[in-house]
Design an enzyme around this catalytic site. Structure first.
Site, mmCIF file in Angstrom:
data_model
loop_
_atom_site.group_PDB
_atom_site.id
_atom_site.type_symbol
_atom_site.label_atom_id
_atom_site.label_comp_id
_atom_site.label_asym_id
_atom_site.label_seq_id
_atom_site.Cartn_x
_atom_site.Cartn_y
_atom_site.Cartn_z
ATOM 1 N N HIS A 13 0.859 -1.223 -0.098
ATOM 2 C CA HIS A 13 -0.026 -0.004 -0.062
ATOM 3 C C HIS A 13 0.975 1.334 0.005
ATOM 4 C CE1 HIS A 13 -4.144 -1.853 1.457
ATOM 5 N NE2 HIS A 13 -3.391 -2.558 0.343
ATOM 6 N N HIS A 53 -1.786 -13.255 -0.497
ATOM 7 C CA HIS A 53 -2.977 -13.484 -0.032
ATOM 8 C C HIS A 53 -2.952 -14.919 0.763
ATOM 9 C CE1 HIS A 53 -5.797 -10.127 -1.537
ATOM 10 N NE2 HIS A 53 -4.755 -9.476 -0.741
HETATM 11 C C1 HEM Z 1 -4.591 -7.535 -6.442
HETATM 12 C C2 HEM Z 1 -5.341 -6.618 -5.963
HETATM 13 C C3 HEM Z 1 -5.446 -6.904 -4.231
HETATM 14 C C4 HEM Z 1 -6.613 -6.276 -3.666
HETATM 15 C C5 HEM Z 1 -7.982 -6.007 -4.243
HETATM 16 C C6 HEM Z 1 -6.310 -6.756 -2.067
HETATM 17 C C7 HEM Z 1 -7.421 -6.513 -1.296
HETATM 18 C C8 HEM Z 1 -7.250 -6.942 0.047
HETATM 19 C C9 HEM Z 1 -8.344 -6.725 1.128
HETATM 20 C C10 HEM Z 1 -9.772 -6.163 0.628
HETATM 21 C C11 HEM Z 1 -7.714 -7.139 2.213
HETATM 22 C C12 HEM Z 1 -8.595 -7.170 3.252
HETATM 23 C C13 HEM Z 1 -8.282 -6.193 4.157
HETATM 24 C C14 HEM Z 1 -9.178 -5.958 5.542
HETATM 25 O O1 HEM Z 1 -10.498 -6.546 5.392
HETATM 26 O O2 HEM Z 1 -8.885 -5.217 6.467
HETATM 27 C C15 HEM Z 1 -6.492 -7.744 1.910
HETATM 28 C C16 HEM Z 1 -5.488 -8.172 2.928
HETATM 29 C C17 HEM Z 1 -4.121 -8.328 2.536
HETATM 30 N N1 HEM Z 1 -3.614 -8.246 1.376
HETATM 31 FE FE1 HEM Z 1 -4.534 -7.610 -0.033
HETATM 32 N N2 HEM Z 1 -5.081 -6.826 -2.185
HETATM 33 C C18 HEM Z 1 -4.586 -7.221 -3.203
HETATM 34 C C19 HEM Z 1 -3.048 -7.294 -3.472
HETATM 35 C C20 HEM Z 1 -2.212 -7.649 -2.467
HETATM 36 C C21 HEM Z 1 -0.819 -7.675 -2.901
HETATM 37 C C22 HEM Z 1 -0.089 -7.478 -4.306
HETATM 38 C C23 HEM Z 1 -0.236 -7.845 -1.521
HETATM 39 C C24 HEM Z 1 1.150 -8.226 -0.974
HETATM 40 C C25 HEM Z 1 2.155 -8.700 -1.883
HETATM 41 C C26 HEM Z 1 -1.485 -8.134 -0.622
HETATM 42 C C27 HEM Z 1 -1.311 -8.546 0.698
HETATM 43 C C28 HEM Z 1 -2.442 -8.653 1.697
HETATM 44 C C29 HEM Z 1 -2.155 -9.307 2.929
HETATM 45 C C30 HEM Z 1 -0.852 -9.808 3.426
HETATM 46 C C31 HEM Z 1 -3.428 -8.883 3.496
HETATM 47 C C32 HEM Z 1 -3.835 -9.664 4.831
HETATM 48 C C33 HEM Z 1 -3.424 -8.266 5.935
HETATM 49 C C34 HEM Z 1 -3.756 -8.580 7.426
HETATM 50 O O3 HEM Z 1 -4.235 -9.661 7.656
HETATM 51 O O4 HEM Z 1 -3.533 -7.749 8.191
HETATM 52 N N3 HEM Z 1 -2.605 -7.995 -1.131
HETATM 53 N N4 HEM Z 1 -6.079 -7.392 0.616
#
Ligand code: HEM
Ligand SMILES: *[C@@H]1O[C@H](CO)[C@@H](O)[C@H](O)[C@H]1NC(C)=O
Ligand SMILES: *[C@@H]1O[C@H](CO)[C@@H](O)[C@H](O)[C@H]1NC(C)=O
Length: 319
Positions: A67, A195
């Protein structure tokens, strides 16, 4: 970066009667070797301790770097609190009540400045190294983090709202969103593999589990027990069945129509990315290797280097 072979690029920016010279330099994995060789081990210590205490923190730190990079480049802008001049990116659609790990970043910064004796490591670099160390702490691949980013003095909630992808995007929108950052379709698929770690709140996956047809029925029912139609917005579900292990189950679950977010399942719904999802679901090493490569690429999005930006002494505010 191989594509930038000379050491310094000098660009002259002429404005009216005075001239500002911008000196930029490519990122370099050995950037802190001379100025503070203790810096990287210190970051690793704090990250491993934080992940030992709470596995999810590794996921949260990985997401912070993502982010940060998607909003005007990897410049630590996500860490800035609001001022009279700008509203913090922490309040953007994707980050508000969602982005976490800021206290751990503060702890890392304090420890790194202590061992180095002065603030020589940027907050943007701390995020990049903490993301790598988090992945390693949860069983994923390591990579050489390229370093030398400087920190911004400003943040943009408007750009955060516009450029951080939403979980409601379809494949076309996701591809376009990543292309805007000079990341290709392969980067999109493999980085979505982030994810394999962490959790999502109900509000982000409600529509998918109640209204979509590209979801396994039993899986949807199971999630409906966690995430009601009304209320429970912040209830958590893991993004894959093993949220504390960096494995390829995220991809094998997509092939079984068990992606949690619309943006996850969009990667395996009959479109051009199906083949790559299948490939990563069956070959963990291939996923790990490509993930490392794409993380380096993401970490190179528009960094401030050379005499641009600053090294903050407090990651939450400009000096
Ligand atoms: C492709 C588009 C992406 C979308 C639309 C997306 C969206 C999201 C959403 C909605 C969440 C849940 C947040 C919440 O409910 O509080 C999330 C969590 C997360 N995302 Fe993504 N994400 C994307 C790509 C990525 C990328 C590129 C990475 C890292 C390389 C990433 C790493 C993570 C991680 C590790 C979590 C869990 C965070 C936690 O448990 O605190 N995401 N993401
Ligand atoms: C962020 O979340 C807080 C607390 O839930 C809420 O009061 C506030 O309106 C939200 N801010 C934005 C900009 O959406
Ligand atoms: C499902 O779709 C209907 C009709 O478009 C809409 O009214 C409803 O709010 C949606 N439900 C969820 C949980 O997204």
């Amino acid at each position: 970066m191989a594509s930038r072979s000379c050491l310094l690029h000098l660009g002259a920016l002429t404005m009216f009667s005075f001239v500002a010279i911008v000196i930029s330099a490519p990122l370099d994995p050995n950037f802190y070797d001379k100025v503070c060789p203790q810096a990287l081990p210190a970051i690793k210590r704090v990250v491993f301790e934080a992940v030992r205490q709470e596995k999810r923190m590794g996921a949260s730190l990985l997401r912070l770097h993502f982010h940060d990079c998607f909003v005007n480049g990897c410049d630590g802008s996500i860490l800035l609190d609001s001022t009279s001049r700008f509203t913090s990116e922490k309040f953007s659609l994707a980050n508000n009540n969602s982005a976490r790990g800021f206290e751990v970043v503060d702890r890392i910064k304090w420890e790194v400045d202590r061992v180095c004796g002065r603030p020589v490591v940027s907050c943007a670099d701390i995020l990049a190294v903490a993301a790598r160390d988090s992945v390693v702490a949860l069983g994923g691949p390591g990579w050489k983090v390229e370093l030398g980013r400087k920190d911004s003095t400003t943040a943009s909630i408007t750009t955060a709202d516009a450029d951080i992808p939403a979980p409601f995007m379809n494949l076309r929108q996701l591809i376009d969103n990543f292309r805007k950052q000079n990341l290709d379709v392969k980067d999109l698929v493999v980085l979505s593999g982030g994810h394999t770690l962490g959790f999502s709140q109900c509000r982000a996956f409600r529509t998918h589990i109640y209204n979509d047809t590209n979801i396994d029925l039993a899986f949807a029912r199971q999630l409906q027990a966690i995430c009601p139609r009304v209320g429970g917005d912040s209830n958590l579900a893991p993004l894959d069945p093993t949220p504390a292990n960096f494995d390829s189950k995220y991809f094998s679950y997509l092939t079984a129509n068990k992606g949690l977010l619309q943006s996850d399942q969009a990667l395996f719904s009959g479109g051009e990315t199906d083949a790559l999802v299948k490939e990563y679901s069956s070959d963990h090493d291939d996923f790990a290797e490509d993930f490392a490569k794409s993380m380096i690429k993401m970490g190179n999005i528009k960094p401030l280097t050379g005499n641009q930006g600053q090294i903050r002494s407090n990651c939450r505010r400009a000096n």
